[in-house]
Write an enzyme that holds these catalytic residues in place. Structure first.
Site, PDB file in Angstrom:
ATOM      1  N   VAL A  39      -7.574  53.428  11.161  1.00 15.16           N
ATOM      2  CA  VAL A  39      -7.928  52.448   9.946  1.00 15.16           C
ATOM      3  C   VAL A  39      -7.943  53.511   8.710  1.00 15.16           C
ATOM      4  O   VAL A  39      -7.372  53.027   7.425  1.00 15.16           O
ATOM      5  CB  VAL A  39      -8.742  51.562  10.048  1.00 15.16           C
ATOM      6  CG1 VAL A  39      -9.180  50.261   8.968  1.00 15.16           C
ATOM      7  CG2 VAL A  39      -8.058  50.168  11.486  1.00 15.16           C
ATOM      8  N   LYS A  92     -14.690  66.222  12.387  1.00 14.79           N
ATOM      9  CA  LYS A  92     -13.514  65.197  12.028  1.00 14.79           C
ATOM     10  C   LYS A  92     -13.256  66.182  10.592  1.00 14.79           C
ATOM     11  O   LYS A  92     -12.107  65.674   9.991  1.00 14.79           O
ATOM     12  CB  LYS A  92     -13.968  63.678  11.972  1.00 14.79           C
ATOM     13  CG  LYS A  92     -13.116  63.445  13.773  1.00 14.79           C
ATOM     14  CD  LYS A  92     -13.195  61.470  13.186  1.00 14.79           C
ATOM     15  CE  LYS A  92     -13.546  61.006  14.638  1.00 14.79           C
ATOM     16  NZ  LYS A  92     -13.388  59.947  14.487  1.00 14.79           N
ATOM     17  N   GLU A 152      -7.747  44.785   7.730  1.00 13.73           N
ATOM     18  CA  GLU A 152      -6.357  45.906   7.705  1.00 13.73           C
ATOM     19  C   GLU A 152      -5.398  44.984   9.339  1.00 13.73           C
ATOM     20  O   GLU A 152      -6.164  44.456  10.374  1.00 13.73           O
ATOM     21  CB  GLU A 152      -7.009  47.028   8.297  1.00 13.73           C
ATOM     22  CG  GLU A 152      -6.077  48.175   8.595  1.00 13.73           C
ATOM     23  CD  GLU A 152      -5.067  47.728   7.353  1.00 13.73           C
ATOM     24  OE1 GLU A 152      -3.600  47.835   7.316  1.00 13.73           O
ATOM     25  OE2 GLU A 152      -5.151  48.483   6.235  1.00 13.73           O
ATOM     26  N   GLU A 202      -2.082  50.249  15.822  1.00 13.27           N
ATOM     27  CA  GLU A 202      -2.261  52.035  16.328  1.00 13.27           C
ATOM     28  C   GLU A 202      -0.758  52.337  16.533  1.00 13.27           C
ATOM     29  O   GLU A 202       0.097  51.313  16.965  1.00 13.27           O
ATOM     30  CB  GLU A 202      -2.813  51.693  17.173  1.00 13.27           C
ATOM     31  CG  GLU A 202      -4.624  51.774  17.053  1.00 13.27           C
ATOM     32  CD  GLU A 202      -5.392  52.183  17.955  1.00 13.27           C
ATOM     33  OE1 GLU A 202      -5.363  53.096  19.069  1.00 13.27           O
ATOM     34  OE2 GLU A 202      -6.156  51.998  17.496  1.00 13.27           O
ATOM     35  N   ASN A 242      -5.511  37.763  15.317  1.00 19.75           N
ATOM     36  CA  ASN A 242      -5.504  38.811  16.726  1.00 19.75           C
ATOM     37  C   ASN A 242      -5.807  38.205  17.933  1.00 19.75           C
ATOM     38  O   ASN A 242      -5.165  38.460  18.528  1.00 19.75           O
ATOM     39  CB  ASN A 242      -6.367  39.859  16.608  1.00 19.75           C
ATOM     40  CG  ASN A 242      -6.598  40.883  15.684  1.00 19.75           C
ATOM     41  OD1 ASN A 242      -5.265  41.381  15.222  1.00 19.75           O
ATOM     42  ND2 ASN A 242      -6.755  42.150  15.717  1.00 19.75           N
ATOM     43  N   LEU A 269       6.245  39.689  22.969  1.00 18.61           N
ATOM     44  CA  LEU A 269       6.906  38.683  23.326  1.00 18.61           C
ATOM     45  C   LEU A 269       7.757  39.365  24.845  1.00 18.61           C
ATOM     46  O   LEU A 269       7.616  38.954  25.692  1.00 18.61           O
ATOM     47  CB  LEU A 269       7.522  37.260  23.410  1.00 18.61           C
ATOM     48  CG  LEU A 269       7.837  36.449  22.607  1.00 18.61           C
ATOM     49  CD1 LEU A 269       8.751  35.379  22.021  1.00 18.61           C
ATOM     50  CD2 LEU A 269       6.537  35.452  23.368  1.00 18.61           C
ATOM     51  N   GLY A 292      -4.129  46.284  26.151  1.00 11.67           N
ATOM     52  CA  GLY A 292      -5.243  46.761  25.708  1.00 11.67           C
ATOM     53  C   GLY A 292      -5.779  47.077  24.196  1.00 11.67           C
ATOM     54  O   GLY A 292      -5.207  46.775  23.203  1.00 11.67           O
ATOM     55  N   CYS A 305      -8.834  47.082  19.606  1.00 11.15           N
ATOM     56  CA  CYS A 305      -8.834  45.321  18.863  1.00 11.15           C
ATOM     57  C   CYS A 305      -8.750  44.556  20.105  1.00 11.15           C
ATOM     58  O   CYS A 305      -9.549  43.479  19.909  1.00 11.15           O
ATOM     59  CB  CYS A 305      -7.185  45.713  17.617  1.00 11.15           C
ATOM     60  SG  CYS A 305      -7.325  47.212  17.054  1.00 11.15           S
TER      61      CYS A 305
HETATM   62  C1  UGA Z   1      -3.515  45.143  16.711  1.00 11.01           C
HETATM   63  C2  UGA Z   1      -2.610  44.284  15.901  1.00 11.01           C
HETATM   64  O1  UGA Z   1      -1.260  43.988  16.266  1.00 11.01           O
HETATM   65  C3  UGA Z   1      -2.795  44.428  14.016  1.00 11.01           C
HETATM   66  O2  UGA Z   1      -1.898  43.528  13.705  1.00 11.01           O
HETATM   67  C4  UGA Z   1      -4.884  44.735  14.425  1.00 11.01           C
HETATM   68  O3  UGA Z   1      -4.736  45.109  12.438  1.00 11.01           O
HETATM   69  C5  UGA Z   1      -5.016  46.104  15.666  1.00 11.01           C
HETATM   70  O4  UGA Z   1      -4.841  45.146  16.168  1.00 11.01           O
HETATM   71  C6  UGA Z   1      -6.160  45.864  14.388  1.00 11.01           C
HETATM   72  O5  UGA Z   1      -6.984  44.534  15.421  1.00 11.01           O
HETATM   73  O6  UGA Z   1      -6.926  46.517  14.426  1.00 11.01           O
HETATM   74  P1  UGA Z   1      -3.140  47.703  18.364  1.00 11.01           P
HETATM   75  O7  UGA Z   1      -3.735  47.018  18.935  1.00 11.01           O
HETATM   76  O8  UGA Z   1      -2.848  48.202  17.680  1.00 11.01           O
HETATM   77  O9  UGA Z   1      -2.648  46.329  16.542  1.00 11.01           O
HETATM   78  O10 UGA Z   1      -1.564  47.707  18.918  1.00 11.01           O
HETATM   79  P2  UGA Z   1      -0.309  46.562  19.830  1.00 11.01           P
HETATM   80  O11 UGA Z   1       0.729  46.789  19.011  1.00 11.01           O
HETATM   81  O12 UGA Z   1      -0.875  44.659  18.554  1.00 11.01           O
HETATM   82  O13 UGA Z   1      -0.454  46.242  20.754  1.00 11.01           O
HETATM   83  C7  UGA Z   1      -1.410  45.593  21.227  1.00 11.01           C
HETATM   84  C8  UGA Z   1      -1.275  46.061  23.251  1.00 11.01           C
HETATM   85  O14 UGA Z   1      -0.700  44.901  23.479  1.00 11.01           O
HETATM   86  C9  UGA Z   1      -1.316  46.983  23.817  1.00 11.01           C
HETATM   87  O15 UGA Z   1      -1.888  47.669  24.934  1.00 11.01           O
HETATM   88  C10 UGA Z   1       0.553  46.806  23.739  1.00 11.01           C
HETATM   89  O16 UGA Z   1       0.767  47.246  24.889  1.00 11.01           O
HETATM   90  C11 UGA Z   1       0.374  45.556  24.046  1.00 11.01           C
HETATM   91  N1  UGA Z   1       1.809  44.399  23.849  1.00 11.01           N
HETATM   92  C12 UGA Z   1       1.792  44.299  22.525  1.00 11.01           C
HETATM   93  C13 UGA Z   1       2.602  43.432  25.257  1.00 11.01           C
HETATM   94  O17 UGA Z   1       1.761  43.724  25.582  1.00 11.01           O
HETATM   95  N2  UGA Z   1       3.432  43.094  24.842  1.00 11.01           N
HETATM   96  C14 UGA Z   1       4.254  42.842  23.535  1.00 11.01           C
HETATM   97  O18 UGA Z   1       4.786  42.350  23.815  1.00 11.01           O
HETATM   98  C15 UGA Z   1       2.902  43.982  22.348  1.00 11.01           C
END
Ligand code: UGA
Length: 425
Positions: A12, A36, A143, A147, A200, A242, A249, A252
């Site tokens: 972030v 870092k 934010e 990731e 979230n 979906l 995982g 967040c």
């Molecule tokens: C998530 C949110 O999507 C962001 O909007 C938010 O800013 C962020 O948390 C945060 O709070 O900082 P992130 O955890 O980085 O982002 O990644 P995501 O793309 O949301 O994926 C999260 C998990 O859900 C992953 O394990 C992914 O594989 C899984 N996922 C995602 C699914 O199983 N199916 C989906 O359709 C989408």
């Protein structure tokens, strides 16, 4: 050109730094981790994210970005100070705001009208407590970046949300975002904090809904991905998030759902929906083991490849990755494991497991395996050909936890394919 300080150089913090750098400002990145700081100053991002290294190098060469471990000097020198430190999950699931409070305490004595902005996810009341305790000009500005897509999402936001206690602070921060052509909302501190959690929790619930539908579809022998194609046609349901699979995982969703559940339980409310999402997400990764056992029987002594350790593709982050419960369970079942990830192997080596074998290529992970589980949808895994699987594996059994491969094609070409939400009958 405005001087902007950013404390905390994770996904972030760096995405925020690079975004304001891109907008033409002068950036100081702060972090207590000297390693870092050194890495950033030579243009190397401490986290694996598309575009981070290139943009860092560009801003450094233009003399518009530097990193320091001197947080106090950073605060003195900056007009806007963003705090982007972790608010991790404590032992009991609650939010741990100690890093955030430490930063606030450190910078407070040297503030002289600067605007402090909390980007970290904070339980309602946290931002106001800090503002009141140190008499700071303070905003909360959640934010919404993902990731793996951090810079893209930060440069192309759907919305800017700002929480403030004084309208002039909100307007002052919004002026930094004037070039962004997206929805913008200024509200109070607690509402802004809640918008982040509510977003979230919704997204995690949406994924869990898809996962539950996947398990139900399997019982009836239909393909959840085909079903979702039809569901997504409803304009009231956005097509994203979906994709059914082995569960969510990352740093967040699990943390935020636990933090909110813990906060409201302490206030006498049982959050049944959140509890249920968390529970389903615990059992979902084990579904891949059940599918594997249904195909090859007992796992003891069998060579099983786990493909993908990162919590999602294009990231080296393994925090709360569903690979962790999958590996734990395979170890309990005395399987002979070989693990592969293109970017997250080093991080996984610190996940607390001992004596695990890691492959340095996808091909070598598959060679001689009796079964393979796809846990992360990396591009190279999606490009696997049936012929490679058949030629390399001892027994060409693929358990697809992310719908990375095309089931029809795999089955037609002789791969024993089973997947979450696939008609595995
Ligand atoms: C998530 C949110 O999507 C962001 O909007 C938010 O800013 C962020 O948390 C945060 O709070 O900082 P992130 O955890 O980085 O982002 O990644 P995501 O793309 O949301 O994926 C999260 C998990 O859900 C992953 O394990 C992914 O594989 C899984 N996922 C995602 C699914 O199983 N199916 C989906 O359709 C989408």
């Amino acid at each position: 050109m405005i001087k902007i300080g950013i404390i905390g150089s994770g996904y972030v913090g760096l995405a925020t730094a690079l975004t304001f750098g891109e907008l033409g400002h002068e950036i100081i990145c702060g972090d207590i981790d000297l390693e870092k700081v050194e890495q950033i100053n030579i243009g190397k991002s401490p986290v694996h994210e598309a575009g981070f290294d290139e943009k860092l190098s560009q801003l450094i060469s233009e003399g518009r970005l530097k990193a320091t471990a001197n947080i106090l000097a950073l605060a003195q020198d900056s007009e806007f100070i963003f705090i982007c430190v972790d608010t991790p999950m404590g032992e009991d699931g609650s939010m741990d705001s100690s890093a955030l409070e430490k930063v606030a305490e450190t910078i407070a004595p040297n503030l002289n009208g600067q605007l402090v902005i909390i980007k970290s996810t904070t339980i309602l009341g946290t931002a106001r407590k800090i503002a009141d305790k140190y008499n700071m000009n303070l905003c909360h500005n959640p934010e919404f970046l993902r990731e793996g897509m951090a810079l893209h999402d930060s440069l192309n936001p759907d919305r800017i949300v700002i929480g403030c206690d004084k309208p002039e602070n909100g307007q002052r921060l919004m002026s930094l975002y004037e070039n962004f052509n997206c929805s913008k909302l200024i509200t109070n501190l607690e509402t802004s904090e809640m918008i982040k959690y509510a977003s979230n929790i919704f997204l995690a619930t949406k994924i869990t809904y898809a996962n539950e539908m996947a398990n139900i579809c399997e019982i009836f022998g239909v393909d959840v991905y085909e079903v979702m194609e039809g569901v997504k046609l409803d304009k009231r349901i956005s097509p994203q998030f979906l994709e059914a699979g082995a569960g969510f995982g990352g740093s967040c969703f699990p943390k935020d759902l636990n933090a909110m559940a813990s906060a409201v339980k302490n206030r006498g409310y049982e959050p049944n929906l959140i509890n249920s999402v968390l529970k389903t997400n615990e059992s979902q990764p084990l579904r891949v083991i059940e599918l594997l056992e249904s195909e090859i029987g007992y796992l003891e002594g069998k060579k099983i490849a786990v493909l993908g350790l990162a919590f999602k593709e294009d990231s080296d982050d393994i925090r709360n990755s569903r690979a962790i419960p999958i590996v734990e369970t395979l170890i309990q079942k005395d399987a002979n494991l070989i693990l592969y990830d293109p970017k997250a192997t080093e991080n996984f080596k610190n996940a607390g497991f001992e004596n695990l074998e890691y492959a340095n290529s996808l091909e070598s992970a598959l060679t001689g395996s009796d079964g393979a589980i796809i846990q992360t949808k990396w591009q190279e895994i999606r490009e696997l050909k049936p012929s490679q699987i058949i030629n390399l594996m001892n027994n060409p059994v693929i358990i697809d936890g992310r719908r990375a491969l095309n089931p029809e094609k795999m089955l037609a070409d002789g791969v024993k394919y089973l997947g979450i939400g696939w008609k595995n009958l």
